[in-house]
Design an enzyme around this catalytic site. Structure first.
Site, PDB file in Angstrom:
ATOM      1  CE  LYS A 213      -3.819   0.079   2.444  1.00 48.63           C
ATOM      2  NZ  LYS A 213      -4.779   0.178   3.576  1.00 48.63           N
ATOM      3  CD  GLU A 219       8.998  -7.843   6.329  1.00 52.45           C
ATOM      4  OE1 GLU A 219       8.772  -8.314   7.450  1.00 52.45           O
ATOM      5  OE2 GLU A 219       8.450  -6.808   5.905  1.00 52.45           O
ATOM      6  N   GLY A 273      -5.236  -5.235   5.608  1.00 48.43           N
ATOM      7  CA  GLY A 273      -4.453  -6.178   4.817  1.00 48.43           C
ATOM      8  C   GLY A 273      -5.026  -7.577   4.785  1.00 48.43           C
ATOM      9  NE  ARG A 274      -6.879  -8.651  10.858  1.00 49.50           N
ATOM     10  CZ  ARG A 274      -6.330  -7.525  11.275  1.00 49.50           C
ATOM     11  NH1 ARG A 274      -5.189  -7.108  10.727  1.00 49.50           N
ATOM     12  NH2 ARG A 274      -6.894  -6.783  12.208  1.00 49.50           N
ATOM     13  CD  GLU A 360      -2.245  -9.067  11.139  1.00 53.63           C
ATOM     14  OE1 GLU A 360      -1.024  -9.319  11.121  1.00 53.63           O
ATOM     15  OE2 GLU A 360      -2.885  -8.707  10.136  1.00 53.63           O
ATOM     16  CG  HIS A 391      -2.885 -40.765   8.800  1.00 53.42           C
ATOM     17  ND1 HIS A 391      -2.841 -42.086   9.171  1.00 53.42           N
ATOM     18  CD2 HIS A 391      -3.951 -40.648   7.967  1.00 53.42           C
ATOM     19  CE1 HIS A 391      -3.812 -42.756   8.576  1.00 53.42           C
ATOM     20  NE2 HIS A 391      -4.501 -41.899   7.840  1.00 53.42           N
ATOM     21  CE  LYS A 516       5.726  -4.056  10.882  1.00 54.62           C
ATOM     22  NZ  LYS A 516       4.799  -3.695   9.776  1.00 54.62           N
TER      23      LYS A 516
END
Length: 569
Positions: A213, A219, A273-274, A360, A391, A516
């Site tokens: 954005k 990153e 964001g999510r 979050e 399993h 961060k």
């Protein structure tokens, strides 16, 4: 309830705390013997079937949870979200991801402005751009078709689009639409992820979508600079404008980076964001892979649940029921986790996405007014497709800790297999487990039953299943773009319901900031130590020790970085 009263201080909350002690005395075996109760706990909407009869709940429980919702002003909070009120108080923002999938003629306002025309302006731009790329009318710098896409983003810019892509890539319609095309995602700043994302790709046929954005995410931008170098070292720096596009609102930095601002696709601060998979964040890469018409079906599926969530009575409202039952399990039974178990390999990335959406959003320790919570909020979410999970960790959920389960099944397989001579088709074998596991968890197996089967006495404690372990079952008619959209919105809104009840802000994420910030200090130290030989300072003994050992072990990297080296895989 007064504006600043914690939900845990209300009569409705106390009533449920007393009620849960009664429910603990009742086994699911007994609850499931009541056919009328079970019938009332199966709810259908637009092809979806939700069965919550295996929850440790009665008619009385649902009435009390409804009273809790009323006390928490749940309906008012839902309306406030749809009305564009600034319900994200800490960032003073509307929360309008529902506008991202609204039909053109819908009116949804933020700060008095209908945002739907802006949304469709971007969607139309994506439709036009993706069709030009897919048809070959927009080519790369050397005249070759752009058939491979790498989407760079992290968190919500990655997990949501990856979930949808994984769900669609085996859908027959998706397979046909994506023929001879590839979509990959680059999220981790680890250079290994870079190496995997470009392995076997030709820069001449690759289009990179950079999702940030602000165009400052550390990153993402390092990965973007890495792929810019990959492209320019092969094709020249002038090729960047034809091989890289952006999803961003910072046009100045986009242009400075070398991307044509006309190839920047906007989204807005009322999109978290999510919750952004239905924005250009997800719609652009997915449209490049599958074409906008398929992605539009995904948006329509999400909108179907958006309407249902906003208008359906709570007793038949699927997201509200999921949210209230989670509150019941977390806050009153004290079950901190939930496991998401899709019996479809195509949904293998779904739990990872909902893990972020849920944890979050609701992993908070204070109320929306900043008051410390005297109870734990948020769910620990994880999951794995069945039967793989059976399993892996089902041992624990059957005989260890109680972890409420969400079973997700699909009636029609995307890729059916029938083998002559087999008792059932492959999908029937899968679904046999989908139907059996919730009952195994609910009923368990008693010592008396084991004795009747002549199980040796010494093995009876080991083979006893206590049962009484809650779950819900969600059955989808098929797995396609439309139902994937429904599934996304169903869980998004269920998470919002939890937050509305707990009285927290489900739409900020301050918890991601501190790490961060500290990483920025470490980055400066690494540069100072490598470039200038400065010793490690400022940090505590533990961090100083590990940092020093790391620097010593990588001493061959000393000095300024003077040449570029890209992964060789």
């Amino acid at each position: 309830m007064a504006g600043h009263t914690l939900i845990s201080n209300t009569e409705a909350w106390e009533d449920l705390k007393a009620h849960v002690e009664d429910i603990k005395k009742t086994h699911l075996r007994d609850l499931l013997s009541d056919t009328e109760r079970s019938k009332s706990m199966i709810v259908e909407y637009d092809g979806l079937i939700l069965d919550y009869s295996r929850q440790r709940a009665t008619f009385g429980t649902l009435n009390k949870l409804s009273k809790l919702a009323e006390t928490a002003h749940l309906k008012e909070k839902i309306d406030n979200m749809y009305n564009g009120e600034h319900i994200n108080k800490t960032e003073n923002r509307s929360v309008l991801h529902v506008a991202l999938r609204a039909p053109r003629d819908t009116v949804l306002k933020s700060d008095g402005k209908n945002v739907v025309p802006d949304v469709w302006g971007v969607l139309d731009k994506i439709s036009d751009f993706s069709e030009k790329v897919r048809s070959g009318s927009r080519l790369g710098a050397t005249g070759k078709a752009l058939k491979d896409v790498i989407a760079i983003g992290i968190g919500g810019s990655y997990l949501g689009p990856l979930f949808v892509h994984t769900a669609l890539q085996t859908d027959p319609e998706g397979v046909e639409a994506a023929r001879d095309r590839q979509l990959r995602f680059l999220a981790n700043v680890d250079p290994i992820d870079v190496a995997k994302s470009i392995k076997g790709l030709n820069p001449e046929t690759t289009l990179v979508v950079v999702v940030s954005k602000t165009f400052t995410t550390a990153e993402t931008m390092l990965n973007a600079r890495t792929l810019r170098e990959w492209i320019s070292s092969a094709l020249g720096s002038e090729a960047v404008a034809k091989h890289m596009v952006a999803v961003s609102t910072n046009l100045t930095l986009v242009e400075k980076f070398g991307i044509d601002p006309n190839n920047a696709f906007a989204f807005w601060d009322w999109v978290g964001g999510r919750y952004s998979v239905c924005s250009a964040v997800g719609v652009l890469p997915l449209s490049l892979q599958y074409g906008f018409p398929i992605v539009e079906k995904f948006l329509k599926g999400a909108w179907s649940i958006d309407q249902h969530f906003h208008s359906a009575p709570f007793e038949s409202n699927l997201p509200v029921l999921l949210g209230l039952l989670s509150v019941w399990n977390v806050s009153f039974f004290g079950y901190p986790a939930r496991v998401i178990l899709p019996y479809s390999q195509a949904l293998e990335k779904f739990a990872s996405h909902i893990q972020q959406v849920s944890m979050e959003s609701n992993g908070k320790g204070v109320s929306i007014d900043g008051e410390p919570l005297p109870f734990d909020a948020g769910e620990i979410d994880f999951g794995e497709p069945g039967t793989n999970g059976q399993h892996s960790f089902y041992q624990l959920i059957h005989q260890g800790r109680v972890i409420p389960c969400d079973f997700i099944g699909v009636v029609k397989s995307q890729q059916p297999v029938y083998l002559k001579g087999e008792v059932v088709a492959n999908h029937d074998e899968l679904m046999s487990n989908f139907f059996a596991q919730p009952d195994a968890l609910a009923y368990g197996k008693t010592p008396e039953e084991l004795k009747k089967e002549n199980v040796p006495e010494f093995l009876i404690p080991h083979k006893t299943f206590t049962g009484n372990r809650p779950s819900v079952s969600l059955l989808l008619p098929a797995l396609n773009a439309y139902t994937v959209g429904q599934l996304l919105a169903l869980y998004e809104h269920g998470v919002a319901v939890q937050g509305f009840i707990w009285g927290i802000n489900s739409f900020d994420q301050w918890g991601v900031e501190l790490g961060k910030s500290l990483a920025s200090q470490v980055r400066k130290q690494l540069h100072a130590s490598r470039a200038k030989g400065e010793p490690v300072r400022v940090f505590n003994f533990s961090t100083t020790t590990l940092l020093t050992k790391y620097l010593e072990a990588t001493a061959h990297h000393q000095g300024e970085i003077t040449e570029t080296k890209l992964p060789q895989l």
